[in-house]
Design a protein around this motif. Structure first.
Motif, PDB file in Angstrom:
ATOM      1  N   THR A 297       0.853  -1.171   0.000  1.00 51.49           N
ATOM      2  CA  THR A 297       0.000   0.000   0.000  1.00 51.49           C
ATOM      3  C   THR A 297       0.901   1.238   0.000  1.00 51.49           C
ATOM      4  O   THR A 297       1.899   1.283   0.701  1.00 51.49           O
ATOM      5  CB  THR A 297      -0.996  -0.060   1.178  1.00 51.49           C
ATOM      6  OG1 THR A 297      -1.826   1.083   1.153  1.00 51.49           O
ATOM      7  CG2 THR A 297      -0.302  -0.153   2.516  1.00 51.49           C
ATOM      8  N   TYR A 298       0.570   2.203  -0.841  1.00 47.55           N
ATOM      9  CA  TYR A 298       1.494   3.333  -0.976  1.00 47.55           C
ATOM     10  C   TYR A 298       0.787   4.669  -1.096  1.00 47.55           C
ATOM     11  O   TYR A 298       1.343   5.628  -1.613  1.00 47.55           O
ATOM     12  CB  TYR A 298       2.443   3.115  -2.163  1.00 47.55           C
ATOM     13  CG  TYR A 298       1.805   3.099  -3.536  1.00 47.55           C
ATOM     14  CD1 TYR A 298       1.076   2.013  -3.976  1.00 47.55           C
ATOM     15  CD2 TYR A 298       1.954   4.170  -4.406  1.00 47.55           C
ATOM     16  CE1 TYR A 298       0.511   1.986  -5.236  1.00 47.55           C
ATOM     17  CE2 TYR A 298       1.399   4.160  -5.681  1.00 47.55           C
ATOM     18  CZ  TYR A 298       0.674   3.065  -6.079  1.00 47.55           C
ATOM     19  OH  TYR A 298       0.110   3.039  -7.338  1.00 47.55           O
ATOM     20  N   GLY A 299      -0.418   4.716  -0.576  1.00 50.93           N
ATOM     21  CA  GLY A 299      -1.100   5.996  -0.635  1.00 50.93           C
ATOM     22  C   GLY A 299      -2.483   5.902  -0.061  1.00 50.93           C
ATOM     23  O   GLY A 299      -2.913   4.857   0.422  1.00 50.93           O
ATOM     24  N   VAL A 336       2.006  -7.639   4.221  1.00 50.26           N
ATOM     25  CA  VAL A 336       1.458  -6.308   4.020  1.00 50.26           C
ATOM     26  C   VAL A 336       2.590  -5.298   4.179  1.00 50.26           C
ATOM     27  O   VAL A 336       3.264  -5.279   5.207  1.00 50.26           O
ATOM     28  CB  VAL A 336       0.333  -5.994   5.029  1.00 50.26           C
ATOM     29  CG1 VAL A 336      -0.197  -4.581   4.812  1.00 50.26           C
ATOM     30  CG2 VAL A 336      -0.802  -6.995   4.902  1.00 50.26           C
ATOM     31  N   CYS A 337       2.802  -4.498   3.153  1.00 57.05           N
ATOM     32  CA  CYS A 337       3.916  -3.568   3.164  1.00 57.05           C
ATOM     33  C   CYS A 337       3.390  -2.160   2.917  1.00 57.05           C
ATOM     34  O   CYS A 337       2.381  -1.975   2.257  1.00 57.05           O
ATOM     35  CB  CYS A 337       4.911  -3.901   2.057  1.00 57.05           C
ATOM     36  SG  CYS A 337       5.171  -5.659   1.772  1.00 57.05           S
ATOM     37  N   GLY A 338       4.095  -1.196   3.447  1.00 58.20           N
ATOM     38  CA  GLY A 338       3.769   0.199   3.185  1.00 58.20           C
ATOM     39  C   GLY A 338       4.950   0.869   2.521  1.00 58.20           C
ATOM     40  O   GLY A 338       6.094   0.625   2.905  1.00 58.20           O
ATOM     41  N   PHE A 339       4.669   1.681   1.510  1.00 61.17           N
ATOM     42  CA  PHE A 339       5.779   2.357   0.847  1.00 61.17           C
ATOM     43  C   PHE A 339       5.435   3.809   0.586  1.00 61.17           C
ATOM     44  O   PHE A 339       4.342   4.139   0.151  1.00 61.17           O
ATOM     45  CB  PHE A 339       6.131   1.676  -0.489  1.00 61.17           C
ATOM     46  CG  PHE A 339       7.334   2.299  -1.138  1.00 61.17           C
ATOM     47  CD1 PHE A 339       8.609   1.908  -0.750  1.00 61.17           C
ATOM     48  CD2 PHE A 339       7.198   3.306  -2.068  1.00 61.17           C
ATOM     49  CE1 PHE A 339       9.725   2.507  -1.309  1.00 61.17           C
ATOM     50  CE2 PHE A 339       8.313   3.916  -2.631  1.00 61.17           C
ATOM     51  CZ  PHE A 339       9.583   3.511  -2.256  1.00 61.17           C
ATOM     52  N   HIS A 340       6.390   4.681   0.859  1.00 56.33           N
ATOM     53  CA  HIS A 340       6.295   6.059   0.385  1.00 56.33           C
ATOM     54  C   HIS A 340       7.696   6.626   0.268  1.00 56.33           C
ATOM     55  O   HIS A 340       8.417   6.749   1.250  1.00 56.33           O
ATOM     56  CB  HIS A 340       5.446   6.931   1.303  1.00 56.33           C
ATOM     57  CG  HIS A 340       4.956   8.151   0.595  1.00 56.33           C
ATOM     58  ND1 HIS A 340       5.786   9.164   0.193  1.00 56.33           N
ATOM     59  CD2 HIS A 340       3.715   8.497   0.162  1.00 56.33           C
ATOM     60  CE1 HIS A 340       5.079  10.092  -0.436  1.00 56.33           C
ATOM     61  NE2 HIS A 340       3.822   9.715  -0.469  1.00 56.33           N
TER      62      HIS A 340
END
Lengths: 473, 473
Positions: A297-299, A336-340
């Motif tokens: 998820t990135y936003g 589950v990963c988060g990216f920004h």
């Protein structure tokens, strides 16, 4: 970071449609109605054009976009800054040619992105240009180098300062527009797919907003791996373009349930899902993962509903925010990963590594940024609107090229019309509220009170939210 | 899955220390005191030893461990099953030589693992042995093949049935013990490190319980990648062994705060953390991740406190269970993954792919299972205890080799002592509770009431929980 120095040179806001004339002293109250002569604008863009006797540091002027406060498109104003920025060790000065627009810039304008310092501040996370000066200890960049730049903020201006290790040499044959379109979208897509996603042959990837900047980058990067199946969501009018770009199964999320559509083709689900939407779509994505699948998820595009901060959309997104227990992850064998990228600015080594691979892909003809449209700095509001309303296919770019006079007149007319519309709106507002002026500065409160306004307007906002929700990023 | 057929052949429970005599008809009430003659046990292990006139299907007997109910070590009983299992298409019959013990087996005994059907049932997720028969449609396995087997359950017996694609040929030079030690631990470690973890050169990995089965496998697999730094937790007495095995920094979590120790050496934190503990340790792991770091949680060892289900520990683990919001993941650029091989049993392709790579590593001398100890089926209780009390370094193995007579007598003495101790405990219990018998079957309730028992005992339990908490898996 270098961008933090920039605001020190800032002048006060001027209207977006206008240029200030270059002057010796910063103007505190620039003329509001006078139209600037083209020559002045030219002079602003060319520092050598002024008299020789005054030191360059003082006569040096450049145009910069400045976010003057949180709110709608008109909060980003074009100003003229004065004084040549000084360089610290390790920094370079770049004459900017083109800038990339990103979703984070839209979030930032609404006050929803905490990596941008408080206004007034120059936004912009990426640009391309030519090195005009290098600071001490810079050994791998020299004056004249064509570079692309990645920075936390501060790049939407004609002259930008950045650490040399935030710049990357533009390869042969790449235009400045392409170079400005590349860093954020491709590094984001690359790190999601190849670091968190660990993409391998024969896998399946769901790319939301497949016609957006990240979506197009992700699709191209997927195709660098053998037999990867790309499921891409976009509105039907964009399907032809994204299919040509590499999407195997284009899904019109506006007319169909994308979860059902994916299941029809791939009953077991997806190996990798890139989720720029947030909220309830993250839940759907999680359930759509195969065993050993990765949700990245990135936003929180679902949070952006309308031009100004929409508290209802923010609250809804927050309420539906995905929260996951480890037991569920274990039993599902899921990730589950988060990216920004905006939160990765200290990780120069990681980013450089990614960028080098991306540039190799470019040189091998495996990727090519797709430019949706290029806008003059004066048109930044329209550029942001195009992106926010998901009317773009590919990257929205700003160019620092001076705007031709006839276009400028057109713009002025359009702006005047907008201004008239705004005044009308304001009159309506004033009837209802005596303290309208106060509220202009307090957008949060304003948004809250908006709910009490005429139903027609509310309904329009509602429609806006529903329609372009899951489009491009 | 084949294991599900096995319970149909089950007899009622007999005491763990005893063998039943082979009989023509299943006994509903096997003798409780009679000691079995060695010859009978031999006969049970050798199907051909009975008369020729009765068809093999009826005279065929074999010993099997059976979980007769949830609870302590004594709930796993050694029984004799009768009748040759029939094979469905695609299945093979394996004469089992050695079995691996896994943490999930300990959880299962306490009723904490939902992948094992309700008792009575034969546990066991992995074994090694020789193919004795093949079902229809089996083309890639033949009688006499030495194989290791991975199954959801049902492998702790002398004869086991499994789908052929759940078996893997044992490479040249690998012992049956090694082969029984390999599948679960190495596939688990491999998929965590190389699929979710995407381990690359120069990265850092924190391996909890580094002297446990998965810990040792993970350490060896880390060393197949260039310049990977392994931080391993274990009690001090095991440091020499794990350091020789490849751990770069051994940390005694009993005397030191492992988070502090890691930060001292690697202030930015870890690239990958393998977390078998659950509860509050998962929180610590999350905070200890670098940007782009991956936390892979694969158990809840903290839930196992004592021999029987400890509701307090379970509740505590549940209460502290890690739950993560996507916003935190995005701002941290982090990944949280859950893994459990027991929930991956449909994913034959993924598992076979992992296994093939693992076997290549073995053939190249890059990995080698470390056997902690090998136990006879009669000793399964002690074997489980050794693992649960974290006294092992490496894998705890069961062998189907018949137990020599003198050892058996020793066992009987030990068992008698245990039995005496148990009776004593029970007397104490009986003084307090009249309905002790009823409660024996209702472990949950029993555990609840345990809190009311003498404080001394409670304190002992408390110590147990604190001490071996983070040891081997």
């Amino acid at each position: 970071m270098s961008g933090e120095d920039a605001p020190a040179h800032q002048q006060n806001a001027v209207d977006q449609k206008q240029e200030t004339k270059p002057t010796e002293e910063p103007k505190t109250e620039p003329p509001k109605t006078e139209s600037p002569p083209a020559a002045a604008a030219e002079a602003a863009a060319t520092p050598a054009a002024t008299t020789e006797k005054v030191p360059e540091e003082e006569t040096f002027t450049y145009r910069a976009l400045v976010l003057t406060g949180y709110g709608g498109y008109d909060k980003v104003k074009l100003q003229v800054k004065k004084g040549k920025p000084t360089l610290k060790a390790g920094e370079v000065l770049v004459r900017v040619k083109a800038c990339g627009l990103n979703f984070a810039d839209l979030m930032a304008r609404q006050g929803l992105y905490d990596r941008l310092p408080s206004p007034p501040v120059t936004p912009g996370m990426e640009c391309s240009g030519v090195v005009e000066a290098v600071g001490e200890e810079v050994t791998d960049r020299k004056v004249g180098d064509k570079v692309m730049v990645l920075n936390r903020f501060g790049l939407w201006q004609e002259v930008a300062v950045a650490p040399a290790n935030h710049t990357f040499l533009i390869p042969e044959g790449m235009s400045f527009e392409e170079a400005a379109a590349l860093p954020v979208n491709y590094i984001t897509a690359y790190m999601m797919l190849f670091d968190f996603g660990n993409l391998r042959p024969n896998q399946s990837v769901l790319v939301h907003a497949a016609a957006g900047g990240v979506g197009i980058a992700a699709t191209q990067l997927c195709k660098t791996v053998k037999d990867v199946t790309v499921f891409g969501t976009a509105s039907a009018s964009k399907h032809e373009t994204i299919t040509q770009g590499g999407v195997t199964h284009a899904i019109d999320y506006r007319t169909k349930d994308y979860v059902e559509e994916v299941r029809k083709i791939s009953p077991k689900g997806m190996d990798i899902i890139l989720d720029p939407l947030g909220g309830s779509d993250t839940h759907k994505a999680y359930n759509l993962l195969k065993p050993m699948g990765k949700l990245i998820t990135y936003g929180a595009a679902n949070m952006l509903a309308g031009q100004k901060k929409n508290l209802l959309a923010v609250a809804k997104n927050w309420y539906h925010q995905f929260s996951i227990h480890t037991l569920s992850l274990i039993q599902g064998n899921k990730s589950v990963c988060g990216f920004h990228l905006g939160y990765l600015d200290g990780e120069t080594e990681l980013i450089t590594e990614a960028m080098n691979t991306i540039l190799d892909f470019y040189k091998d003809g495996k990727i090519k940024p797709r430019i949706d449209s290029t806008w003059h700095l004066e048109q930044v509001g329209d550029a942001m609107r195009k992106m926010q309303e998901r009317n773009n296919i590919g990257k929205v770019i700003l160019t620092t090229e001076p705007m031709p006079e006839e276009e400028k007149k057109e713009e002025t007319k359009k702006e005047d019309k907008k201004e008239d519309k705004k005044k009308e709106d304001k009159k309506k507002d004033d009837k209802k509220k005596d303290d309208a002026k106060k509220e202009e500065k307090k957008d949060d409160k304003k948004d809250d009170k908006k709910k009490e306004e005429p139903k027609k307007e509310e309904k329009k906002e509602e429609e806006k939210k529903e329609e372009p929700k899951k489009e491009e990023k």
